[in-house]
Design a protein around this motif. Structure first.
Motif, short mmCIF file in Angstrom:
data_model
loop_
_atom_site.label_atom_id
_atom_site.label_comp_id
_atom_site.label_asym_id
_atom_site.label_seq_id
_atom_site.Cartn_x
_atom_site.Cartn_y
_atom_site.Cartn_z
N ILE A 131 0.86 -1.20 0.00
CA ILE A 131 0.00 0.00 0.00
C ILE A 131 0.89 1.23 0.00
O ILE A 131 1.68 1.44 0.90
CB ILE A 131 -0.92 0.05 1.23
CG1 ILE A 131 -1.69 -1.27 1.38
CG2 ILE A 131 -1.89 1.23 1.14
CD1 ILE A 131 -2.54 -1.33 2.65
N VAL A 132 0.75 2.05 -1.02
CA VAL A 132 1.54 3.26 -1.16
C VAL A 132 0.55 4.41 -1.37
O VAL A 132 -0.45 4.22 -2.06
CB VAL A 132 2.47 3.16 -2.41
CG1 VAL A 132 3.38 4.36 -2.49
CG2 VAL A 132 3.29 1.87 -2.36
N PRO A 133 0.80 5.62 -0.85
CA PRO A 133 1.89 6.00 0.03
C PRO A 133 1.69 5.51 1.48
O PRO A 133 0.62 5.01 1.82
CB PRO A 133 1.86 7.53 -0.03
CG PRO A 133 0.47 7.90 -0.44
CD PRO A 133 -0.07 6.75 -1.21
N THR A 134 2.72 5.72 2.31
CA THR A 134 2.72 5.22 3.68
C THR A 134 1.54 5.73 4.50
O THR A 134 1.01 5.01 5.35
CB THR A 134 4.03 5.68 4.39
OG1 THR A 134 5.07 5.49 3.47
CG2 THR A 134 4.30 4.89 5.63
N SER A 135 1.12 6.97 4.23
CA SER A 135 -0.01 7.52 5.00
C SER A 135 -1.24 6.63 4.83
O SER A 135 -1.96 6.34 5.79
CB SER A 135 -0.32 8.95 4.55
OG SER A 135 -0.50 8.98 3.14
N ARG A 136 -1.48 6.16 3.61
CA ARG A 136 -2.65 5.28 3.34
C ARG A 136 -2.45 3.92 4.01
O ARG A 136 -3.38 3.32 4.52
CB ARG A 136 -2.83 5.05 1.85
CG ARG A 136 -3.00 6.29 1.06
CD ARG A 136 -4.45 6.79 1.09
NE ARG A 136 -4.44 8.20 0.77
CZ ARG A 136 -4.70 9.20 1.59
NH1 ARG A 136 -5.11 8.98 2.81
NH2 ARG A 136 -4.60 10.45 1.21
N ARG A 137 -1.21 3.46 3.97
CA ARG A 137 -0.88 2.17 4.57
C ARG A 137 -1.21 2.21 6.07
O ARG A 137 -1.86 1.31 6.60
CB ARG A 137 0.61 1.91 4.35
CG ARG A 137 1.11 0.62 4.88
CD ARG A 137 2.52 0.34 4.35
NE ARG A 137 2.94 -0.96 4.86
CZ ARG A 137 3.68 -1.11 5.94
NH1 ARG A 137 4.11 -0.05 6.61
NH2 ARG A 137 4.00 -2.32 6.35
N ASN A 138 -0.77 3.29 6.73
CA ASN A 138 -1.03 3.41 8.17
C ASN A 138 -2.52 3.47 8.46
O ASN A 138 -3.01 2.87 9.41
CB ASN A 138 -0.32 4.64 8.73
CG ASN A 138 1.19 4.49 8.63
OD1 ASN A 138 1.69 3.36 8.52
ND2 ASN A 138 1.92 5.59 8.62
N GLU A 139 -3.25 4.21 7.62
CA GLU A 139 -4.72 4.29 7.79
C GLU A 139 -5.36 2.91 7.73
O GLU A 139 -6.23 2.57 8.52
CB GLU A 139 -5.34 5.11 6.65
CG GLU A 139 -5.44 6.60 6.88
CD GLU A 139 -5.87 7.30 5.59
OE1 GLU A 139 -5.48 8.45 5.42
OE2 GLU A 139 -6.60 6.69 4.74
N MET A 140 -4.92 2.13 6.75
CA MET A 140 -5.51 0.80 6.55
C MET A 140 -5.16 -0.13 7.71
O MET A 140 -5.99 -0.90 8.16
CB MET A 140 -5.08 0.20 5.21
CG MET A 140 -5.63 0.93 4.00
SD MET A 140 -7.43 1.08 4.05
CE MET A 140 -7.62 2.86 4.05
N ILE A 141 -3.93 -0.01 8.19
CA ILE A 141 -3.53 -0.86 9.32
C ILE A 141 -4.43 -0.55 10.52
O ILE A 141 -4.97 -1.45 11.16
CB ILE A 141 -2.03 -0.66 9.66
CG1 ILE A 141 -1.17 -1.25 8.53
CG2 ILE A 141 -1.68 -1.33 11.00
CD1 ILE A 141 0.32 -1.04 8.67
N SER A 142 -4.65 0.74 10.80
CA SER A 142 -5.49 1.02 11.97
C SER A 142 -6.94 0.65 11.71
O SER A 142 -7.65 0.23 12.63
CB SER A 142 -5.35 2.45 12.50
OG SER A 142 -5.23 3.34 11.48
N PHE A 143 -7.38 0.76 10.46
CA PHE A 143 -8.75 0.33 10.14
C PHE A 143 -8.93 -1.16 10.45
O PHE A 143 -9.89 -1.56 11.09
CB PHE A 143 -9.04 0.61 8.65
CG PHE A 143 -10.48 0.43 8.27
CD1 PHE A 143 -11.37 1.51 8.27
CD2 PHE A 143 -10.98 -0.82 7.90
CE1 PHE A 143 -12.71 1.35 7.93
CE2 PHE A 143 -12.31 -0.99 7.55
CZ PHE A 143 -13.18 0.10 7.56
N ILE A 144 -7.98 -1.96 10.01
CA ILE A 144 -8.10 -3.41 10.24
C ILE A 144 -7.99 -3.73 11.73
O ILE A 144 -8.72 -4.57 12.26
CB ILE A 144 -7.02 -4.20 9.45
CG1 ILE A 144 -7.14 -3.91 7.96
CG2 ILE A 144 -7.15 -5.70 9.71
CD1 ILE A 144 -6.00 -4.46 7.12
#
Ligand code: ME8
Length: 506
Positions: free
Chosen positions: A181-194
């Motif tokens: 998942i790029v960029p990192t900001s989106r990656r972090n959002e998805m990690i916290s969503f899950i």
């Protein structure tokens, strides 16, 4: 041959496309064209997302069947992509039988494995976004957190996808594949969503019928997002292309639909026993005065009118140069005109015009054999090659706007080389004939190289430059990394204006 598979989202034929949609498709096209230039076998897919209650309601309101309503709109998409020089290899309409068959097959496969089951759905649905929400996810007014319009309470028998089961596997995959998942900001959002927990997903409806029927239970139609993401494998499955192109290299999507592509779609693939795409790239929005362009806000820019006024290449240049991929970027007509005048008419247009004009005037259009030349000539040649190499690195890393800027820095250098070497002075001195030949040769070569490098961004301009230089239209990135490919007796063409200056009223 190495392969490369890139997709755009498939667009809703609910409203006219605006320049924001063209932005997404242009980025994908530039990447696809670059990969072809670099020798990859490329598959580039786009399409239209035609099912769902919203389309059915709009069609009904106009006294049409859904297909009668969407057909001309989808024709409009295809026209628009032609106008924008989009080089997609296929176009998926989710209403096509080939797509319906694949969606039903995947549905069956997951149902057979036990990860699709029947239950009762009561929940909140946002029709414009085709999204289900829980109470907790609504905005502060109890509306859809994405579009902020009211949601509807619905209750019906429905099929569910066991999304909750995949939370741990998804987290593990995301953690083990930082590039997923790029960029990192989106990656972090998805990690916290899950990490907040995933609920099973309702994937069928009975309250309308414009959609793909659930296999063996035709009262239900399949949820439009479950249907839509499968488009990415529709053209590949059951033929050798599946082996060749799947998993996809990049799904390019807008930031608001990253969730569907990095959670729901990968979980579906895991459930169906298929490999996950290598990367989901969430790009930012094109905004006007800080607000996302959308029809309801009345701030949309019509891409067809824009192409008619300025030409596709100028708009592509602007979008690719001005907006850093991943961040929001502002679209403004004034900024577009400024770029056209300064970068295209002036920097690039003048370089071509001056160069061909001088070769015509001083050497009757013929390039003469170059020699090693002065230190300045050598440094200029080295800079051309360094530019092409650095360009390859930036493009491989999908740093598109940096790559565009790099090429224009070199174009600026080439213009300065003319000012420094003053070919018109050299032409007056018989003793300087050979240095004049060097300078003109180096300039023609640098334009040939520029024509290769800009081809992913401005395909028709690249072609026009090559016509004027009288070099073959075939493009290869390797040819930009080699200086001296033009033959010593090569005859160039007549200069023609690439971009007229646009007059702005004060
Ligand atoms: O979301 N700037 O379709 P869609 C940049 N059918 N990008 C923009 C934009 C803007 N102002 N406005 C829209 C859907 N987009 C689904 C996709 S994929 C399996 C299904 C982008 O027509 C938006 O971010 O509403 C999204 O990526 C794309 O256009 C399609 O939007």
């Amino acid at each position: 041959m190495e392969t490369f598979y890139i997709t755009t989202p498939i667009y809703y034929p609910s409203a006219k496309l605006h320049i924001g949609h063209a932005y997404c498709t242009t980025i994908a096209d530039a990447i696809a064209r670059f990969k072809r230039l670099a020798g990859y076998e490329v598959f580039f897919l786009t399409g239209s997302d035609e099912h769902g209650q919203k389309i059915q309601r709009t069609a009904q309101a106009q006294g049409k069947t859904p297909l009668e309503y969407v057909d001309p709109i989808v024709d409009g998409f295809k026209e628009l992509w032609k106008l924008f020089h989009i080089s997609n290899d296929d176009f998926i309409r989710t209403s096509e039988p080939r797509h319906e068959a694949v969606v039903q097959e995947i549905f069956k496969r997951i149902r057979d494995s036990g990860d699709i089951y029947k239950g009762e759905y009561t929940g909140l649905y946002c029709t414009p976004c085709e999204s289900y929400w829980t109470e907790l996810q609504l905005d502060e007014h109890g509306c859809c957190p994405d579009c902020h319009r009211p949601v509807e309470k619905v209750s019906e028998e429905a099929y569910f996808f066991r999304l909750s089961k995949y939370a741990d596997a998804l987290l593990k995959h995301i953690e083990e594949h930082p590039e997923f998942i790029v960029p990192t900001s989106r990656r972090n959002e998805m990690i916290s969503f899950i990490k907040r927990g995933l609920e099973d997903l309702c994937i069928s409806r009975t309250s309308f019928d414009w959609g793909i029927p659930v296999p063996d239970d035709r009262r239900h139609v399949i949820y439009v997002w479950f249907d839509a993401v499968i488009n990415y494998i529709t053209p590949l499955i059951h033929n050798p292309d599946m082996e060749k192109f799947w998993p996809a290299d990049i799904h390019l999507v807008g930031k608001e639909i990253v969730r569907f592509h990095t959670i729901i779609w990968p979980a579906m693939l895991m459930a169906a026993g298929m490999p996950l795409p290598k990367q989901i790239y969430g790009h930012g929005w094109l905004v006007t005065d800080g607000d996302k362009m959308s029809k309801s806000k009345g701030n949309v820019v019509d891409p067809v009118a824009l192409v008619e006024e300025f030409g596709a290449d100028a708009i592509r240049y602007f979008l690719l140069r001005e907006i850093t991929l991943g961040l929001d970027g502002n679209f403004s007509r004034d900024a577009l005109i400024q770029r056209i005048n300064a970068d295209l008419a002036n920097d690039l247009g003048n370089l071509l015009h001056r160069t061909l004009n001088m070769i015509g005037k001083f050497q009757q259009k013929i390039l003469l054999p170059p020699t090693e030349g002065t230190d300045l000539d050598k440094a200029f040649r080295a800079e051309a090659i360094d530019t092409a190499r650095e360009y390859r690195r930036l493009m491989e890393a999908i740093q598109l706007s940096d790559a565009v800027k790099l090429v224009w820095k070199f174009i600026g250098r080439a213009n300065k080389y003319i000012d420094e070497t003053m070919p018109w002075k050299l032409a007056k001195d018989a003793a300087q004939r050979s240095e004049l030949a060097n300078v003109l040769y180096n300039l023609a070569e640098s334009l040939r190289i520029v024509s290769v490098l800009i081809a992913p961004f401005m395909p028709s301009t690249a072609q026009r430059i090559r016509e004027q230089l009288k070099v073959p239209q075939e493009l290869r990135l390797d040819d930009a990394e080699t200086f001296g490919l033009l033959a010593a007796n090569h005859e160039v063409g007549k200069p023609e204006q690439l971009f007229p200056r646009i007059l702005v009223e004060k």
